[in-house]
Design an enzyme around this catalytic site. Structure first.
Site, mmCIF file in Angstrom:
data_model
loop_
_atom_site.group_PDB
_atom_site.id
_atom_site.type_symbol
_atom_site.label_atom_id
_atom_site.label_comp_id
_atom_site.label_asym_id
_atom_site.label_seq_id
_atom_site.Cartn_x
_atom_site.Cartn_y
_atom_site.Cartn_z
ATOM 1 N N TRP A 35 -1.392 4.440 0.290
ATOM 2 C CA TRP A 35 -0.720 4.358 1.589
ATOM 3 C C TRP A 35 -1.232 5.430 2.536
ATOM 4 O O TRP A 35 -1.436 5.176 3.729
ATOM 5 C CB TRP A 35 0.804 4.454 1.409
ATOM 6 C CG TRP A 35 1.343 3.337 0.584
ATOM 7 C CD1 TRP A 35 1.973 3.437 -0.622
ATOM 8 C CD2 TRP A 35 1.282 1.925 0.875
ATOM 9 N NE1 TRP A 35 2.312 2.192 -1.090
ATOM 10 C CE2 TRP A 35 1.905 1.249 -0.190
ATOM 11 C CE3 TRP A 35 0.768 1.180 1.942
ATOM 12 C CZ2 TRP A 35 2.018 -0.148 -0.233
ATOM 13 C CZ3 TRP A 35 0.881 -0.209 1.898
ATOM 14 C CH2 TRP A 35 1.505 -0.849 0.826
ATOM 15 N N ASP A 79 5.384 10.068 5.964
ATOM 16 C CA ASP A 79 5.750 8.738 5.485
ATOM 17 C C ASP A 79 6.665 8.940 4.281
ATOM 18 O O ASP A 79 6.223 9.357 3.218
ATOM 19 C CB ASP A 79 4.466 7.973 5.096
ATOM 20 C CG ASP A 79 4.761 6.610 4.469
ATOM 21 O OD1 ASP A 79 5.943 6.260 4.302
ATOM 22 O OD2 ASP A 79 3.789 5.901 4.145
ATOM 23 N N LYS A 115 12.298 0.155 0.276
ATOM 24 C CA LYS A 115 12.126 0.931 -0.942
ATOM 25 C C LYS A 115 13.405 1.649 -1.339
ATOM 26 O O LYS A 115 13.738 1.708 -2.500
ATOM 27 C CB LYS A 115 10.982 1.947 -0.793
ATOM 28 C CG LYS A 115 9.657 1.351 -0.347
ATOM 29 C CD LYS A 115 8.865 0.767 -1.489
ATOM 30 C CE LYS A 115 7.704 -0.097 -1.015
ATOM 31 N NZ LYS A 115 6.748 0.581 -0.144
HETATM 32 C C1 LIG Z 1 5.481 0.384 0.638
HETATM 33 C C2 LIG Z 1 4.946 1.545 1.340
HETATM 34 C C3 LIG Z 1 4.312 1.423 2.589
HETATM 35 C C4 LIG Z 1 4.083 0.090 3.256
HETATM 36 O O1 LIG Z 1 5.264 -0.401 3.732
HETATM 37 P P1 LIG Z 1 5.325 -1.779 4.537
HETATM 38 O O2 LIG Z 1 6.731 -1.735 5.040
HETATM 39 O O3 LIG Z 1 5.058 -2.879 3.582
HETATM 40 O O4 LIG Z 1 4.335 -1.732 5.638
HETATM 41 C C5 LIG Z 1 3.872 2.569 3.192
HETATM 42 N N1 LIG Z 1 4.035 3.779 2.628
HETATM 43 C C6 LIG Z 1 4.633 3.941 1.434
HETATM 44 C C7 LIG Z 1 4.774 5.306 0.863
HETATM 45 C C8 LIG Z 1 5.102 2.818 0.754
HETATM 46 O O5 LIG Z 1 5.701 2.977 -0.435
#
Ligand SMILES: *Cc1c(COP(=O)(O)O)cnc(C)c1O
Length: 354
Positions: free
Chosen positions: A100, A167, A191
């Site tokens: 990511w 993030d 998540k």
């Molecule tokens: C799942 C995830 C993403 C991507 O998320 P989307 O909502 O599918 O774009 C980005 N960063 C992390 C750390 C993730 O676990």
């Protein structure tokens, strides 16, 4: 029978939230209407959005500290480029801790110079780099607090004078931190805080307005802030279900209480991985994630037997990401301790039988 859901995302949410969310589809707050058919401009939904925004800030301890909370669309993946669009004038610093982070870097490179200050790619991202320097002239520093795929988690964040962007898709609301160290936090809801379809973005007002490029309205944080996260039709239902999940979290005692439970689950999980001679952990011990535990069988020939055993125990979502292989137990906020116990018992059974 309810499954023991170790899926990495979309993932388990509290059972109470599913109950309430399903009720709202039929009759939202006794209004005689489904939440799926009301106007996003109706008072009923404006109240939902306002509460969701306020409660996010409250739970993170950021209320009254110059932050705004937005519920946007496009996933965390759209934030990879929105962050750069809104903040990157000349140069940004990024930490590469996995898939990511790598994607965030690629998007940022479209907007300016990207200084990758450190990377753990040399060991398939099984650790968090340390001791790197962040250039003082960077517009911001970007990191990923929890690396969902590899199972590593940042336990410390660098002290830096440049704005800190993070993030937190897979560990937001899971552990206590001084969130006011961050200038921008984003997280795809699916998540740890809700269903797929919305992304929480927390922004300190004063970092915006510093780039010279023109920003299309939908990608402009300022526009979304001015319109109170209703620039266009928001994803009404995902925002509502996220609100229910945040209310649930508050009722549990907030982040402090859930962190205690999350740590218990992680200790139980990693103790078994360490003690059981059939398994080995994938990541460096000091960087282990309390959300996603990654591990492998030492002897692959036991795979079929182990897979059959955990499936029979009602466990789902345990297969590791294809870039790591093996297993990944995602232990998000709503996963009960009992589910981890079931998994650990299966691992113990395998040891006795193998
Ligand atoms: C799942 C995830 C993403 C991507 O998320 P989307 O909502 O599918 O774009 C980005 N960063 C992390 C750390 C993730 O676990």
């Amino acid at each position: 029978m309810k499954k023991h859901n170790f899926s990495a995302g979309p993932c388990i949410l509290p059972q109470e939230v599913f109950q309430e969310a399903s009720q709202a589809v039929l009759n939202f707050n006794n209004s005689g209407l489904s939440i799926l058919e009301i106007s996003h401009r109706s008072k009923a939904f404006v109240d939902v959005m306002e509460e969701a925004r306020n409660l996010s800030l409250e739970l993170l301890g950021l209320k009254g500290k110059g932050y705004q909370a937005l519920f946007l669309q496009g996933g965390a993946s759209l934030e990879f480029l929105m962050v750069a669009y809104n903040l990157l004038e000349k140069k940004a610093a990024y930490l590469n801790t996995g898939t990511w982070a790598d994607k965030a870097i690629k998007e940022a490179q479209l907007f300016g110079e990207v200084d990758v200050v450190a990377s753990s790619k040399d060991k398939n991202f099984n650790y968090i780099p340390k001791g790197y320097k962040i250039p003082k002239d960077a517009d911001y520093f970007h990191c990923t607090s929890n690396n969902t795929i590899f199972g590593t988690q940042m336990k410390r964040f660098p002290a830096t004078s440049v704005p800190l962007v993070c993030d937190m898709s897979s560990d937001i609301f899971s552990r206590q931190m001084d969130f006011s160290k961050f200038d921008l936090i984003y997280a795809g809801a699916q998540k740890n805080m809700g269903p797929a379809g919305t992304t929480l973005v927390i922004i300190k007002d004063d970092i915006l307005g510093k780039v010279t490029r023109k920003i299309p309205s939908m990608l402009d944080y300022k526009q979304h802030i001015e319109k109170e996260s209703m620039y266009n039709t928001p994803s009404v239902y995902p925002v509502y279900v996220s609100l229910l999940t945040l209310r649930w979290l508050k009722a549990q005692g907030g982040i402090a209480a859930i962190e205690k439970l999350n740590k218990k689950k992680a200790v139980l999980m990693y103790s078994e991985i360490d003690i059981n001679p059939l398994f080995k952990g994938f990541t460096a011990n000091e960087d282990r994630s309390i959300m996603n535990a990654t591990f492998n069988l030492k002897n692959e020939s036991l795979k079929d037997q182990f897979d059959k055993m955990w499936k029979e125990a009602g466990i789902i979502g345990l297969n590791g990401h294809r870039s790591v292989g093996g297993y990944r137990a995602s232990m998000y906020n709503a996963l009960p301790l009992e589910s981890v116990q079931v998994l650990v018992d299966v691992m113990g059974d395998l040891e006795r039988k193998a």
